[in-house]
Enzyme design. Sequence first.
Site, short mmCIF file in Angstrom:
data_model
loop_
_atom_site.label_atom_id
_atom_site.label_comp_id
_atom_site.label_asym_id
_atom_site.label_seq_id
_atom_site.Cartn_x
_atom_site.Cartn_y
_atom_site.Cartn_z
N LYS A 76 -3.52 -5.56 -1.79
CA LYS A 76 -4.70 -4.87 -1.26
C LYS A 76 -5.86 -5.06 -2.23
CE LYS A 76 -6.25 -0.39 0.60
NZ LYS A 76 -5.88 1.01 0.93
N SER A 151 -6.58 2.87 5.70
CA SER A 151 -7.45 1.84 5.16
C SER A 151 -6.74 0.53 4.78
CB SER A 151 -8.16 2.37 3.92
OG SER A 151 -7.24 2.60 2.86
N SER A 175 -3.27 6.11 4.50
CA SER A 175 -3.71 4.70 4.54
C SER A 175 -2.61 3.66 4.41
CB SER A 175 -4.76 4.45 3.45
OG SER A 175 -5.99 5.01 3.83
#
Lengths: 484, 95
Positions: A76, A151, A175
């Site tokens: 990420k 997210s 998320s």
Amino acid sequence: MINASLKELATALGAKQISSVELTQLFLDRINRLNPEINAYITLDADRSLAQAAAADALIAQGKAGPLTGIPFAQKDIFCAQGWRTTCGSKMLENFVAPYDAHIISQFDNAGAVNLGKTNMDEFAMGSSNETSYFGKVQNPWDRARVPGGSSGGSAAAVAARLAPAATGTDTGGSIRQPASLCGLSGLKPTYGVCSRYGMIAFASSLDQAGPMAKSAEDLALMMNVMAGFDTRDSTSLQRDTEDYTRDLNQPLKGLRIGLPREYFADGLDAGVAKVVLDAIEQYRKLGAETVEVSLPNTQLSIPVYYVLAPAEASSNLSRYDGVRYGHRAAEYTDLMDMYCKTRAEGFGAEVKRRIMVGTYVLSAGYYDAYYLKAQQLRRLIAQDFEQAFKQCDVIMGPAAPGTAFKTGEKTNDPVAMYLEDLYTIAVNLAGLPGMSVPAGFSNGLPVGLQIIGNYFSEARMLNIGHQYQQVTDWHKQMPQGIE
Amino acid sequence: MSLTIDDVKRIAHLARIEVTEADAHATLEKLGGILGLIEQMQAVDTTGIEPMSHSQDVTQRLRDDVVTEINQRELFQSIAPAVENGLYLVPKVIE
């Protein structure tokens, strides 16, 4: 090979059926072909990835391979990785090349894993659809007109489209679990403090926690063995003995007590999602588990509490983006104040600005007691709800998200509707508990996740619970169409 | 409680974010919705409940008072918008 488990990949690498360079190239080729549409990755650096793969091949040849050596992982873009552009999904960090490695990145490097690229995300992890990214929306591989969740939407889409064997994510209010649910993956948010936050770009420090996203619970366990651990550089990292998260995978589930919170099956839950989740729970009964109804009476309050505490912490954390030491700086300004204000107006997107302003407001003079202190008091009530529930059960189960993947653009104009996406996940972050989502089936062709919430430090048991379910179901092995 | 356009401008200034007149009006509407959501908290009596700032009951660790970091000024300043002679450049603040 693209649907293989981490264990299968390690076996193939060890048996020289494939080299790490070949495996990495296979995924890079897939990314080149599919990512222009799916947009799961923000930054790729094939030379770096392949150099890491070559180094991993050397380790394997010397017989020094660990369980993840030579396996490529998507990271990420919230994790600083030295020499890699690290944007956090923001224009503010569009050209930021991290000068050091996050602890999580070092851990993967030390394990001989390959960094395949940096994945797309909601800007500064603020969002539930990956639509707030400065680098564009991400498609859900199961239906390209829908969002992957957020997210950690890029990580979820990357693994779902088999553009990576597995990925990292972070979870401040859901998320990891919500995108895992929307993309048909397994995802684990560990107990707060288990994975170091060092080098992980801060959103809400008392809630942020890194975790793995993969196809199966077994893959998550192998990744946890690398990601978890004490780190002196994170003041909230917990000093605990090293755990083997795979140790309980094969334990039987007979006698497991599952708590079903009545608030998680009330109004607001999509009927198709409810059916899938209840079917999964029925499967657990067949595996020998018992169920008991529990209550988490303050569930509804978790959303307002979160939208005080998280923006408050964010407004403080994001004050560092001032255009002085790194990141974006406005081209024209009259004085220092003007430089700050223009830099931040240009560098942040609309949702990030909103949350900074909400946080600024609730912390401003005269409002502290009514908002911030009140939210902290309610946070304790929410944590106590779980404490009470765990007196009656070993784990709690319910949906991870109130619905399946929604259409791109459907909720962008209504922040409050978007916030309700996290109704079943936020309380877990507020309490600091571990939470996991595992694929449990489909509703109208879209994946549905079952959420498993455990008591503090019960990750190994939760992974066991996920793994046993995955021995008798194959939802986690299903792949979307059109990604061949 | 409802926000006014002046509140929005004041908050934006405290947050060091420039807002145009149009931005302020759009923000007013969205913030109003969020604050309405937050307002639900006031329905619960929390008298006497100890605030919870953190999920783990831990105290700050201490370490030996020794140098642990090396100077990496050049590396860290290589990504700065403006530097000169090892200093970060900003607009003049003292006459």
